[in-house]
Design an enzyme around this catalytic site. Sequence first.
Site, mmCIF file in Angstrom:
data_model
loop_
_atom_site.group_PDB
_atom_site.id
_atom_site.type_symbol
_atom_site.label_atom_id
_atom_site.label_comp_id
_atom_site.label_asym_id
_atom_site.label_seq_id
_atom_site.Cartn_x
_atom_site.Cartn_y
_atom_site.Cartn_z
ATOM 1 N N ASP A 21 26.357 -8.654 24.328
ATOM 2 C CA ASP A 21 27.022 -9.567 23.382
ATOM 3 C C ASP A 21 28.344 -10.156 23.874
ATOM 4 O O ASP A 21 29.044 -10.804 23.109
ATOM 5 C CB ASP A 21 27.263 -8.899 22.008
ATOM 6 N N LYS A 24 26.819 -13.299 28.165
ATOM 7 C CA LYS A 24 26.192 -13.561 29.475
ATOM 8 C C LYS A 24 25.157 -14.685 29.404
ATOM 9 O O LYS A 24 25.149 -15.589 30.235
ATOM 10 C CB LYS A 24 25.510 -12.288 29.998
ATOM 11 N N THR A 25 24.292 -14.601 28.404
ATOM 12 C CA THR A 25 23.215 -15.592 28.312
ATOM 13 C C THR A 25 23.768 -16.956 27.905
ATOM 14 O O THR A 25 23.372 -17.988 28.458
ATOM 15 C CB THR A 25 22.140 -15.106 27.315
ATOM 16 N N HIS A 84 20.976 -3.774 28.450
ATOM 17 C CA HIS A 84 21.598 -2.900 29.434
ATOM 18 C C HIS A 84 20.574 -2.173 30.308
ATOM 19 O O HIS A 84 20.725 -2.088 31.528
ATOM 20 C CB HIS A 84 22.480 -1.895 28.703
HETATM 21 P P1 GDP Z 1 24.916 -11.404 25.964
HETATM 22 O O1 GDP Z 1 24.330 -10.256 25.219
HETATM 23 O O2 GDP Z 1 26.023 -10.937 26.864
HETATM 24 O O3 GDP Z 1 23.909 -12.223 26.697
HETATM 25 O O4 GDP Z 1 25.623 -12.362 24.889
HETATM 26 P P2 GDP Z 1 25.107 -13.706 24.194
HETATM 27 O O5 GDP Z 1 25.197 -14.850 25.148
HETATM 28 O O6 GDP Z 1 23.797 -13.449 23.560
HETATM 29 O O7 GDP Z 1 26.238 -13.940 23.102
HETATM 30 C C1 GDP Z 1 26.501 -12.969 22.113
HETATM 31 C C2 GDP Z 1 27.206 -13.608 20.941
HETATM 32 O O8 GDP Z 1 28.491 -14.094 21.340
HETATM 33 C C3 GDP Z 1 26.470 -14.817 20.352
HETATM 34 O O9 GDP Z 1 26.604 -14.797 18.970
HETATM 35 C C4 GDP Z 1 27.204 -15.987 20.977
HETATM 36 O O10 GDP Z 1 27.123 -17.152 20.186
HETATM 37 C C5 GDP Z 1 28.636 -15.474 21.033
HETATM 38 N N1 GDP Z 1 29.369 -16.133 22.127
HETATM 39 C C6 GDP Z 1 28.942 -16.272 23.401
HETATM 40 N N2 GDP Z 1 29.862 -16.945 24.126
HETATM 41 C C7 GDP Z 1 30.883 -17.228 23.288
HETATM 42 C C8 GDP Z 1 32.124 -17.929 23.454
HETATM 43 O O11 GDP Z 1 32.476 -18.432 24.524
HETATM 44 N N3 GDP Z 1 32.926 -18.022 22.345
HETATM 45 C C9 GDP Z 1 32.575 -17.487 21.160
HETATM 46 N N4 GDP Z 1 33.428 -17.650 20.152
HETATM 47 N N5 GDP Z 1 31.421 -16.842 20.964
HETATM 48 C C10 GDP Z 1 30.577 -16.706 22.012
HETATM 49 MG MG MG Z 2 21.871 -11.912 26.925
#
Ligand code: GDP
Ligand code: MG
Length: 391
Positions: A21, A24-25, A84
Amino acid sequence: PKTAYVRTKPHLNIGTMGHVDHGKTTLTAAITKVLAGRGTGTFVPFDRIDRAPEEAARGITINIAHVEYETDTRHYAHVDMPGHADYVKNMVTGAAQLDGAILVVSALDGIMPQTAEHVLLARQVGVDHIVVALNKADAVDGEDSELIDLVELEVRDLLTEHGYGGDSAPVVRVSGLRALAGDPRWTASIDALLDAVDTYVPMPERYLDAPFLLPVENVLTITGRGTVVTGAVERGTLRLGDRVEVLGAGAETVVTGIETFGKPMEEAQAGDNVALLLRGVPRDAVRRGHVVVAPGSVAPSRRFTARVYVLSGREGGRTTPVSTGYRPQFYIRTADVVGDVDLGGIALARPGDTVAVTVELGREVPLEPGLGFAVREGGRTVAAGTVTAVL
Ligand code: GDP
Ligand code: MG
Protein backbone atom coordinates in the site's frame (compact mmCIF):
# COMPACT_ATOMS: atom_id res chain seq x y z
CA PRO A 1 2.86 -10.38 -38.25
CA LYS A 2 4.53 -9.18 -35.12
CA THR A 3 7.24 -6.54 -35.16
CA ALA A 4 10.62 -7.94 -34.19
CA TYR A 5 12.39 -6.61 -31.13
CA VAL A 6 15.18 -4.25 -32.15
CA ARG A 7 18.00 -3.81 -29.67
CA THR A 8 18.79 -0.09 -29.92
CA LYS A 9 19.47 0.83 -26.28
CA PRO A 10 21.12 -0.96 -23.37
CA HIS A 11 18.58 -3.12 -21.52
CA LEU A 12 18.27 -3.13 -17.71
CA ASN A 13 15.96 -4.89 -15.26
CA ILE A 14 14.52 -2.87 -12.43
CA GLY A 15 11.57 -3.20 -10.09
CA THR A 16 9.55 -1.53 -7.41
CA MET A 17 9.87 -2.84 -3.88
CA GLY A 18 8.45 -1.70 -0.56
CA HIS A 19 5.68 -2.14 1.97
CA VAL A 20 2.17 -3.03 0.86
CA ASP A 21 0.00 0.00 0.00
CA HIS A 22 2.92 2.41 -0.20
CA GLY A 23 2.07 2.91 -3.87
CA LYS A 24 4.28 0.57 -5.93
CA THR A 25 1.65 -0.32 -8.50
CA THR A 26 0.34 3.25 -8.79
CA LEU A 27 3.90 4.45 -9.35
CA THR A 28 4.54 1.76 -11.96
CA ALA A 29 1.42 2.84 -13.86
CA ALA A 30 2.47 6.50 -13.52
CA ILE A 31 5.92 5.78 -14.97
CA THR A 32 4.39 4.12 -18.03
CA LYS A 33 1.99 7.04 -18.42
CA VAL A 34 4.73 9.67 -18.27
CA LEU A 35 6.87 7.74 -20.77
CA ALA A 36 3.89 7.18 -23.05
CA GLY A 37 3.63 10.97 -23.05
CA ARG A 38 7.26 11.16 -24.19
CA GLY A 39 6.51 8.57 -26.87
CA THR A 40 8.94 5.94 -25.51
CA GLY A 41 6.50 3.65 -23.75
CA THR A 42 2.95 2.36 -23.68
CA PHE A 43 0.65 3.34 -20.84
CA VAL A 44 -0.22 0.32 -18.68
CA PRO A 45 -3.13 1.10 -16.33
CA PHE A 46 -3.11 0.15 -12.65
CA ASP A 47 -5.56 -2.74 -13.10
CA ARG A 48 -3.50 -4.40 -15.77
CA ILE A 49 -0.40 -4.35 -13.60
CA ASP A 50 -2.08 -5.43 -10.39
CA ARG A 51 -4.21 -8.29 -11.63
CA ALA A 52 -2.84 -9.14 -15.05
CA PRO A 53 -4.18 -12.66 -15.51
CA GLU A 54 -2.09 -15.15 -17.45
CA GLU A 55 -4.68 -15.34 -20.22
CA ALA A 56 -4.59 -11.60 -20.81
CA ALA A 57 -1.02 -11.66 -22.02
CA ARG A 58 -0.57 -11.91 -25.75
CA GLY A 59 1.97 -13.85 -27.74
CA ILE A 60 4.21 -16.28 -25.96
CA THR A 61 5.70 -13.76 -23.57
CA ILE A 62 3.93 -14.04 -20.28
CA ASN A 63 5.58 -12.31 -17.44
CA ILE A 64 2.95 -11.34 -14.94
CA ALA A 65 3.65 -7.89 -13.50
CA HIS A 66 6.38 -7.04 -15.96
CA VAL A 67 6.10 -3.82 -17.94
CA GLU A 68 8.63 -2.43 -20.39
CA TYR A 69 9.52 1.12 -21.31
CA GLU A 70 12.34 3.28 -22.57
CA THR A 71 13.95 6.45 -21.36
CA ASP A 72 16.14 8.52 -23.69
CA THR A 73 19.12 6.31 -22.99
CA ARG A 74 17.83 2.89 -21.91
CA HIS A 75 15.30 0.11 -22.35
CA TYR A 76 13.88 -1.19 -19.06
CA ALA A 77 11.93 -4.23 -17.96
CA HIS A 78 10.19 -3.29 -14.73
CA VAL A 79 8.71 -5.79 -12.30
CA ASP A 80 5.91 -5.07 -9.83
CA MET A 81 4.33 -7.65 -7.54
CA PRO A 82 0.97 -7.66 -5.80
CA GLY A 83 1.91 -8.89 -2.32
CA HIS A 84 4.79 -9.36 0.07
CA ALA A 85 4.93 -13.14 -0.38
CA ASP A 86 5.18 -12.60 -4.15
CA TYR A 87 8.13 -10.31 -3.59
CA VAL A 88 10.05 -12.88 -1.68
CA LYS A 89 9.13 -15.69 -4.02
CA ASN A 90 9.09 -14.04 -7.42
CA MET A 91 11.19 -10.98 -7.15
CA VAL A 92 13.62 -11.12 -4.32
CA THR A 93 14.86 -14.63 -4.95
CA GLY A 94 15.05 -13.87 -8.65
CA ALA A 95 16.55 -10.53 -7.85
CA ALA A 96 20.00 -11.70 -8.77
CA GLN A 97 18.54 -10.55 -12.09
CA LEU A 98 17.62 -7.07 -10.87
CA ASP A 99 20.13 -4.45 -11.90
CA GLY A 100 18.58 -1.88 -9.58
CA ALA A 101 15.45 -1.25 -7.56
CA ILE A 102 13.06 1.58 -6.83
CA LEU A 103 12.25 1.44 -3.14
CA VAL A 104 8.80 2.94 -2.66
CA VAL A 105 8.23 4.48 0.77
CA SER A 106 5.04 6.29 1.68
CA ALA A 107 5.89 9.68 3.12
CA LEU A 108 2.78 9.35 5.27
CA ASP A 109 3.79 6.07 6.89
CA GLY A 110 7.58 5.96 6.76
CA ILE A 111 9.53 2.73 7.02
CA MET A 112 7.41 -0.33 7.68
CA PRO A 113 8.46 -3.99 8.23
CA GLN A 114 8.30 -4.97 4.55
CA THR A 115 10.33 -1.90 3.59
CA ALA A 116 13.16 -3.16 5.77
CA GLU A 117 12.79 -6.78 4.68
CA HIS A 118 12.96 -5.90 1.00
CA VAL A 119 16.12 -3.83 1.51
CA LEU A 120 17.73 -6.67 3.46
CA LEU A 121 16.87 -9.26 0.84
CA ALA A 122 17.89 -7.01 -2.03
CA ARG A 123 21.32 -6.74 -0.40
CA GLN A 124 21.54 -10.49 0.08
CA VAL A 125 20.76 -11.32 -3.54
CA GLY A 126 23.13 -8.75 -4.96
CA VAL A 127 21.03 -5.75 -5.94
CA ASP A 128 23.68 -3.05 -5.62
CA HIS A 129 21.73 0.11 -6.39
CA ILE A 130 18.52 1.41 -4.83
CA VAL A 131 16.76 4.64 -5.78
CA VAL A 132 14.14 5.80 -3.29
CA ALA A 133 10.73 7.06 -4.37
CA LEU A 134 9.35 8.96 -1.41
CA ASN A 135 5.76 8.54 -2.53
CA LYS A 136 2.51 10.25 -1.54
CA ALA A 137 4.44 13.51 -1.27
CA ASP A 138 1.23 15.23 -2.38
CA ALA A 139 -0.35 14.24 0.94
CA VAL A 140 2.36 15.72 3.18
CA ASP A 141 2.58 19.19 1.69
CA GLY A 142 2.44 22.29 3.85
CA GLU A 143 2.34 21.78 7.59
CA ASP A 144 3.51 18.17 7.37
CA SER A 145 6.64 19.04 5.43
CA GLU A 146 8.86 18.30 8.44
CA LEU A 147 7.42 14.81 8.50
CA ILE A 148 8.70 14.05 5.02
CA ASP A 149 12.19 15.27 5.98
CA LEU A 150 12.15 12.83 8.89
CA VAL A 151 11.04 9.97 6.69
CA GLU A 152 13.84 10.77 4.27
CA LEU A 153 16.42 10.63 7.08
CA GLU A 154 14.95 7.37 8.30
CA VAL A 155 15.17 5.82 4.83
CA ARG A 156 18.76 6.98 4.33
CA ASP A 157 19.65 5.40 7.69
CA LEU A 158 17.99 2.14 6.69
CA LEU A 159 19.98 2.05 3.45
CA THR A 160 23.24 2.79 5.24
CA GLU A 161 22.49 0.08 7.81
CA HIS A 162 22.37 -2.41 4.92
CA GLY A 163 25.47 -1.18 3.15
CA TYR A 164 23.81 0.98 0.50
CA GLY A 165 25.44 4.35 1.18
CA GLY A 166 22.28 6.10 2.27
CA ASP A 167 23.92 9.52 2.06
CA SER A 168 24.48 9.33 -1.67
CA ALA A 169 21.41 7.35 -2.76
CA PRO A 170 18.90 9.46 -4.68
CA VAL A 171 15.70 10.10 -2.71
CA VAL A 172 13.06 11.61 -4.98
CA ARG A 173 9.77 12.99 -3.66
CA VAL A 174 7.01 11.81 -5.93
CA SER A 175 3.29 11.32 -6.19
CA GLY A 176 2.36 8.36 -8.32
CA LEU A 177 -1.31 9.10 -7.86
CA ARG A 178 -1.14 12.76 -8.90
CA ALA A 179 1.20 11.97 -11.80
CA LEU A 180 -1.26 9.35 -12.99
CA ALA A 181 -3.92 12.06 -12.90
CA GLY A 182 -1.71 14.17 -15.18
CA ASP A 183 -0.83 16.89 -12.65
CA PRO A 184 2.27 18.57 -14.22
CA ARG A 185 3.99 19.24 -10.90
CA TRP A 186 3.92 15.53 -10.16
CA THR A 187 4.59 14.20 -13.65
CA ALA A 188 7.80 16.23 -13.35
CA SER A 189 8.55 14.27 -10.17
CA ILE A 190 8.37 11.03 -12.19
CA ASP A 191 10.76 12.50 -14.76
CA ALA A 192 13.14 13.29 -11.91
CA LEU A 193 12.83 9.75 -10.57
CA LEU A 194 13.57 8.25 -13.99
CA ASP A 195 16.58 10.53 -14.41
CA ALA A 196 17.84 9.30 -11.05
CA VAL A 197 17.42 5.67 -12.17
CA ASP A 198 19.15 6.40 -15.50
CA THR A 199 22.16 7.99 -13.85
CA TYR A 200 22.46 6.19 -10.50
CA VAL A 201 21.97 2.57 -11.60
CA PRO A 202 24.99 1.61 -13.70
CA MET A 203 24.82 -0.69 -16.67
CA PRO A 204 25.86 -4.05 -15.20
CA GLU A 205 28.41 -6.33 -16.74
CA ARG A 206 26.64 -8.96 -18.86
CA TYR A 207 28.27 -12.34 -19.24
CA LEU A 208 27.34 -12.81 -22.89
CA ASP A 209 30.08 -15.33 -23.62
CA ALA A 210 29.29 -17.59 -20.65
CA PRO A 211 27.22 -20.78 -21.21
CA PHE A 212 23.52 -19.95 -21.42
CA LEU A 213 21.46 -20.17 -18.21
CA LEU A 214 17.82 -19.21 -17.61
CA PRO A 215 15.91 -20.05 -14.40
CA VAL A 216 12.32 -20.94 -15.30
CA GLU A 217 9.81 -18.56 -13.75
CA ASN A 218 6.67 -19.69 -15.51
CA VAL A 219 5.51 -22.45 -17.85
CA LEU A 220 2.60 -22.29 -20.25
CA THR A 221 1.20 -23.94 -23.33
CA ILE A 222 0.52 -22.16 -26.57
CA THR A 223 -2.11 -24.21 -28.38
CA GLY A 224 -0.68 -25.65 -31.56
CA ARG A 225 2.84 -24.49 -30.80
CA GLY A 226 4.03 -26.28 -27.70
CA THR A 227 5.48 -25.60 -24.28
CA VAL A 228 6.85 -22.19 -23.43
CA VAL A 229 9.02 -21.23 -20.48
CA THR A 230 9.57 -17.66 -19.34
CA GLY A 231 12.25 -16.03 -17.24
CA ALA A 232 15.23 -13.71 -17.22
CA VAL A 233 18.46 -14.85 -18.88
CA GLU A 234 21.06 -15.02 -16.11
CA ARG A 235 24.01 -15.38 -18.44
CA GLY A 236 25.09 -16.23 -21.95
CA THR A 237 23.48 -15.89 -25.34
CA LEU A 238 20.88 -18.10 -27.04
CA ARG A 239 20.07 -18.18 -30.75
CA LEU A 240 16.99 -19.54 -32.44
CA GLY A 241 17.55 -23.23 -33.15
CA ASP A 242 20.11 -23.70 -30.35
CA ARG A 243 20.00 -26.90 -28.31
CA VAL A 244 19.29 -26.60 -24.58
CA GLU A 245 19.02 -28.90 -21.59
CA VAL A 246 16.22 -28.41 -19.06
CA LEU A 247 17.71 -29.30 -15.67
CA GLY A 248 15.05 -30.79 -13.44
CA ALA A 249 12.99 -32.01 -16.37
CA GLY A 250 15.69 -34.31 -17.67
CA ALA A 251 15.00 -33.07 -21.20
CA GLU A 252 17.20 -31.91 -24.02
CA THR A 253 15.59 -30.06 -26.90
CA VAL A 254 15.77 -27.26 -29.46
CA VAL A 255 14.51 -23.71 -28.97
CA THR A 256 12.13 -22.94 -31.84
CA GLY A 257 10.89 -19.53 -30.71
CA ILE A 258 12.24 -16.61 -28.68
CA GLU A 259 10.20 -13.56 -27.69
CA THR A 260 10.57 -10.57 -25.44
CA PHE A 261 7.43 -8.67 -24.44
CA GLY A 262 5.51 -10.22 -27.30
CA LYS A 263 8.13 -9.36 -29.92
CA PRO A 264 10.06 -12.13 -31.66
CA MET A 265 13.84 -12.05 -31.45
CA GLU A 266 16.67 -14.01 -33.07
CA GLU A 267 18.95 -13.94 -30.08
CA ALA A 268 18.38 -13.66 -26.34
CA GLN A 269 21.14 -12.22 -24.17
CA ALA A 270 22.00 -12.11 -20.48
CA GLY A 271 19.62 -9.67 -18.82
CA ASP A 272 16.75 -10.16 -21.27
CA ASN A 273 13.28 -11.21 -20.11
CA VAL A 274 12.22 -13.84 -22.57
CA ALA A 275 9.82 -16.61 -23.47
CA LEU A 276 11.31 -19.71 -25.07
CA LEU A 277 9.34 -22.17 -27.15
CA LEU A 278 10.73 -25.67 -26.50
CA ARG A 279 10.25 -28.30 -29.18
CA GLY A 280 8.57 -31.54 -28.12
CA VAL A 281 8.71 -30.98 -24.34
CA PRO A 282 5.42 -31.88 -22.61
CA ARG A 283 4.10 -29.14 -20.38
CA ASP A 284 3.95 -31.40 -17.31
CA ALA A 285 7.67 -32.11 -17.62
CA VAL A 286 8.78 -28.53 -16.87
CA ARG A 287 8.17 -26.53 -13.71
CA ARG A 288 9.09 -23.22 -12.14
CA GLY A 289 12.49 -23.74 -10.54
CA HIS A 290 13.90 -25.81 -13.38
CA VAL A 291 16.82 -24.27 -15.23
CA VAL A 292 17.39 -24.07 -18.99
CA VAL A 293 21.10 -24.33 -19.81
CA ALA A 294 23.53 -24.92 -22.64
CA PRO A 295 23.78 -28.77 -22.80
CA GLY A 296 26.40 -30.19 -20.47
CA SER A 297 27.44 -26.79 -19.09
CA VAL A 298 26.12 -27.24 -15.55
CA ALA A 299 26.10 -30.17 -13.13
CA PRO A 300 23.40 -29.71 -10.48
CA SER A 301 24.17 -30.62 -6.87
CA ARG A 302 22.55 -31.03 -3.47
CA ARG A 303 25.18 -30.12 -0.89
CA PHE A 304 26.80 -26.78 -0.27
CA THR A 305 28.26 -24.56 2.37
CA ALA A 306 26.91 -21.07 2.89
CA ARG A 307 27.10 -17.95 4.94
CA VAL A 308 23.66 -17.27 6.35
CA TYR A 309 22.24 -14.28 8.14
CA VAL A 310 19.38 -15.21 10.48
CA LEU A 311 16.84 -12.39 10.59
CA SER A 312 16.02 -10.93 13.97
CA GLY A 313 12.47 -10.80 15.27
CA ARG A 314 12.44 -7.06 14.56
CA GLU A 315 13.14 -7.83 10.91
CA GLY A 316 10.22 -10.23 10.73
CA GLY A 317 12.35 -13.30 11.43
CA ARG A 318 12.31 -15.93 14.15
CA THR A 319 12.29 -15.20 17.85
CA THR A 320 13.92 -18.52 18.75
CA PRO A 321 17.29 -19.97 17.70
CA VAL A 322 17.81 -22.84 15.27
CA SER A 323 20.08 -25.88 15.64
CA THR A 324 21.43 -28.70 13.46
CA GLY A 325 18.54 -30.67 11.96
CA TYR A 326 16.60 -27.51 11.10
CA ARG A 327 14.69 -28.15 7.84
CA PRO A 328 13.34 -24.99 6.19
CA GLN A 329 12.58 -24.17 2.54
CA PHE A 330 15.39 -22.74 0.39
CA TYR A 331 14.52 -20.29 -2.41
CA ILE A 332 17.36 -20.58 -4.89
CA ARG A 333 16.89 -18.68 -8.14
CA THR A 334 13.27 -19.62 -8.93
CA ALA A 335 13.40 -22.99 -7.15
CA ASP A 336 11.74 -23.72 -3.81
CA VAL A 337 13.49 -26.73 -2.20
CA VAL A 338 13.54 -28.18 1.30
CA GLY A 339 16.97 -28.49 2.91
CA ASP A 340 18.65 -29.90 6.02
CA VAL A 341 20.86 -27.46 7.88
CA ASP A 342 24.04 -28.52 9.72
CA LEU A 343 25.61 -25.89 11.96
CA GLY A 344 28.86 -27.83 12.42
CA GLY A 345 30.51 -27.00 15.72
CA ILE A 346 27.99 -24.32 16.69
CA ALA A 347 25.18 -25.38 19.00
CA LEU A 348 22.70 -22.64 18.11
CA ALA A 349 22.20 -19.85 15.57
CA ARG A 350 20.24 -17.03 17.14
CA PRO A 351 18.13 -14.43 15.38
CA GLY A 352 20.55 -11.66 14.33
CA ASP A 353 23.53 -14.05 13.95
CA THR A 354 25.56 -14.65 10.79
CA VAL A 355 26.69 -18.27 10.65
CA ALA A 356 28.51 -20.74 8.40
CA VAL A 357 26.34 -23.76 7.58
CA THR A 358 26.29 -26.89 5.45
CA VAL A 359 23.04 -27.59 3.61
CA GLU A 360 21.73 -30.77 2.02
CA LEU A 361 18.85 -30.06 -0.35
CA GLY A 362 15.95 -32.41 -1.04
CA ARG A 363 16.79 -32.37 -4.74
CA GLU A 364 19.56 -31.26 -7.06
CA VAL A 365 19.71 -27.70 -8.36
CA PRO A 366 22.49 -25.81 -10.15
CA LEU A 367 24.66 -24.19 -7.48
CA GLU A 368 27.73 -22.00 -7.56
CA PRO A 369 29.73 -19.91 -5.11
CA GLY A 370 28.29 -16.42 -4.71
CA LEU A 371 24.72 -17.49 -5.48
CA GLY A 372 22.24 -15.80 -3.14
CA PHE A 373 19.19 -17.47 -1.60
CA ALA A 374 16.42 -16.89 0.91
CA VAL A 375 15.37 -19.25 3.70
CA ARG A 376 11.65 -19.42 4.37
CA GLU A 377 9.56 -21.06 7.02
CA GLY A 378 5.78 -21.05 7.29
CA GLY A 379 5.47 -18.40 4.60
CA ARG A 380 7.96 -15.89 5.95
CA THR A 381 11.62 -15.17 5.35
CA VAL A 382 13.75 -16.16 8.31
CA ALA A 383 17.24 -15.96 6.83
CA ALA A 384 19.19 -14.97 3.75
CA GLY A 385 22.46 -16.42 2.57
CA THR A 386 25.14 -16.85 -0.05
CA VAL A 387 26.67 -20.11 -1.28
CA THR A 388 30.35 -20.28 -0.33
CA ALA A 389 31.24 -23.70 -1.79
CA VAL A 390 29.54 -26.54 -3.63
CA LEU A 391 30.29 -29.97 -2.17
P1 GDP B 1 1.11 -1.04 -3.49
O1 GDP B 1 0.46 -2.04 -2.59
O2 GDP B 1 2.44 -0.62 -2.94
O3 GDP B 1 1.20 -1.48 -4.91
O4 GDP B 1 0.21 0.29 -3.45
P2 GDP B 1 -0.91 0.82 -4.47
O5 GDP B 1 -0.27 1.39 -5.69
O6 GDP B 1 -1.92 -0.24 -4.66
O7 GDP B 1 -1.50 2.05 -3.66
C1 GDP B 1 -2.08 1.86 -2.38
C2 GDP B 1 -3.00 3.02 -2.06
O8 GDP B 1 -2.25 4.23 -1.96
C3 GDP B 1 -4.07 3.27 -3.12
O9 GDP B 1 -5.26 3.63 -2.49
C4 GDP B 1 -3.48 4.42 -3.91
O10 GDP B 1 -4.48 5.21 -4.54
C5 GDP B 1 -2.77 5.23 -2.83
N1 GDP B 1 -1.65 5.98 -3.42
C6 GDP B 1 -0.70 5.49 -4.24
N2 GDP B 1 0.16 6.47 -4.60
C7 GDP B 1 -0.26 7.60 -3.98
C8 GDP B 1 0.21 8.95 -3.98
O11 GDP B 1 1.19 9.32 -4.62
N3 GDP B 1 -0.50 9.84 -3.21
C9 GDP B 1 -1.58 9.47 -2.50
N4 GDP B 1 -2.19 10.43 -1.80
N5 GDP B 1 -2.06 8.23 -2.49
C10 GDP B 1 -1.41 7.29 -3.22
MG1 MG C 1 0.69 -3.29 -5.77
